[in-house]
Design a protein around this motif. Structure first.
Motif, short mmCIF file in Angstrom:
data_model
loop_
_atom_site.label_atom_id
_atom_site.label_comp_id
_atom_site.label_asym_id
_atom_site.label_seq_id
_atom_site.Cartn_x
_atom_site.Cartn_y
_atom_site.Cartn_z
N HIS A 58 0.90 -1.05 -0.12
CA HIS A 58 0.06 0.03 0.16
C HIS A 58 1.12 1.23 -0.03
O HIS A 58 0.61 2.31 -0.64
N THR B 179 2.77 1.54 -3.49
CA THR B 179 1.86 1.81 -4.80
C THR B 179 1.76 3.53 -4.84
O THR B 179 1.16 3.91 -5.99
N GLU C 109 -6.10 -4.77 -8.37
CA GLU C 109 -7.42 -4.41 -8.80
C GLU C 109 -8.04 -3.65 -7.49
O GLU C 109 -8.73 -2.75 -7.96
N GLU C 110 -7.83 -4.10 -6.49
CA GLU C 110 -8.35 -3.57 -5.06
C GLU C 110 -7.84 -2.05 -5.03
O GLU C 110 -8.56 -1.16 -4.69
N LEU C 111 -6.69 -1.89 -5.33
CA LEU C 111 -5.98 -0.55 -5.38
C LEU C 111 -6.16 0.23 -6.58
O LEU C 111 -5.71 1.38 -6.77
N GLY C 112 -6.66 -0.31 -7.41
CA GLY C 112 -6.99 0.15 -8.95
C GLY C 112 -5.80 0.71 -9.65
O GLY C 112 -5.64 1.38 -10.50
N LEU C 113 -4.87 -0.29 -9.66
CA LEU C 113 -3.67 -0.15 -10.29
C LEU C 113 -3.36 -1.03 -11.64
O LEU C 113 -3.54 -2.15 -11.43
N PRO C 114 -3.50 -0.44 -12.89
CA PRO C 114 -3.04 -1.28 -14.03
C PRO C 114 -2.19 -2.10 -13.94
O PRO C 114 -1.17 -1.68 -13.55
N TYR C 115 -2.17 -3.15 -14.74
CA TYR C 115 -1.01 -4.14 -14.74
C TYR C 115 -0.94 -4.76 -16.19
O TYR C 115 -2.21 -5.03 -16.72
N THR D 119 -5.64 -6.64 -21.15
CA THR D 119 -4.51 -6.85 -20.32
C THR D 119 -3.25 -7.57 -21.13
O THR D 119 -3.47 -8.84 -21.49
N ARG E 287 -3.83 3.52 -22.07
CA ARG E 287 -4.98 3.98 -20.97
C ARG E 287 -5.14 4.94 -20.83
O ARG E 287 -6.03 5.81 -20.88
#
Length: 204
Positions: A107, A110, A136-142, A170, A197
């Motif tokens: 956390h 990020t 995905e919970e943190l909203g970080l694309p990967y 993805t 994006r």
């Protein structure tokens, strides 16, 4: 991994050229013993910062060492490296520890990160779900890169995509974390994904 040596990163001037205009923070994530430290070390143009400690018997009680007979150290904070992608763009790479007990560090790490590259192992694909779930919970694309271990079963990319339940957009690529060229290509797939994006989010 096998005994093949890692490609040696270039170790030039530690200072950035004056032409660099953009610095991007990226995470290199994945489950325990998937090759994150090796990946950052192969790519970094400066001597990478590593926070590895020798694994103890106490750690062996909570870390899954199945098939990891050569694993003697583990990252306990982060790996850090730098890669100048071109004369205007530099990437700062932050490798995260893979064990669940270090999740609170994610956390903090990020913050300010633009995206993440998930390293996956086809021998233990199920362990990647938790990693992707956190992102995905943190909203970080990967993007996802299959680190090809010598003894890993061969699966087609579409088969792996379905197994990981990845969205069509993805990126999913193969790489050898020991090899600088292969690892750079994997990282570029993430950068291109992030640029796409950003382009979609810009007002028309």
């Amino acid at each position: 991994m096998g005994s093949a040596p890692a490609s040696e990163p270039t170790t030039g001037d530690v200072h950035l050229p004056p032409s660099v205009q953009t610095a991007v923070k990226l995470l290199v994530v994945g489950h325990f013993a998937v090759g994150k430290t090796t990946f950052v070390g192969a790519l970094s143009e400066i001597r990478p910062l590593r926070t590895e400690e020798v694994m103890t018997e106490a750690g062996a009680l909570v870390d899954d060492l199945a098939g990891m007979t050569d694993k003697t150290t583990t990252t306990v904070a982060l790996d850090f490296g730098r890669l100048t992608l071109n004369n205007r763009l530099v990437l700062y790479l932050f490798g995260t520890p893979g064990q669940q007990r270090f999740a609170p560090l994610w956390h903090d790490m990020t913050r300010g990160a633009l995206g993440a590259l998930v390293l996956a192992d086809t021998r233990r694909l199920g362990q990647s779900f938790e990693v992707m779930g956190v992102l995905e919970e943190l909203g970080l694309p990967y993007a996802v890169a299959l680190n090809e271990f010598d003894d890993a079963p061969a699966h087609g990319l579409e088969e792996v995509r379905e197994a990981l339940d990845l969205l069509p957009e993805t990126p999913l690529v193969r790489c050898d974390a020991r090899d600088r060229v292969s690892s750079t290509r994997a990282l570029i797939s993430l950068v291109e994904h992030l640029l796409t994006r950003i382009g979609h989010m810009e007002p028309t």
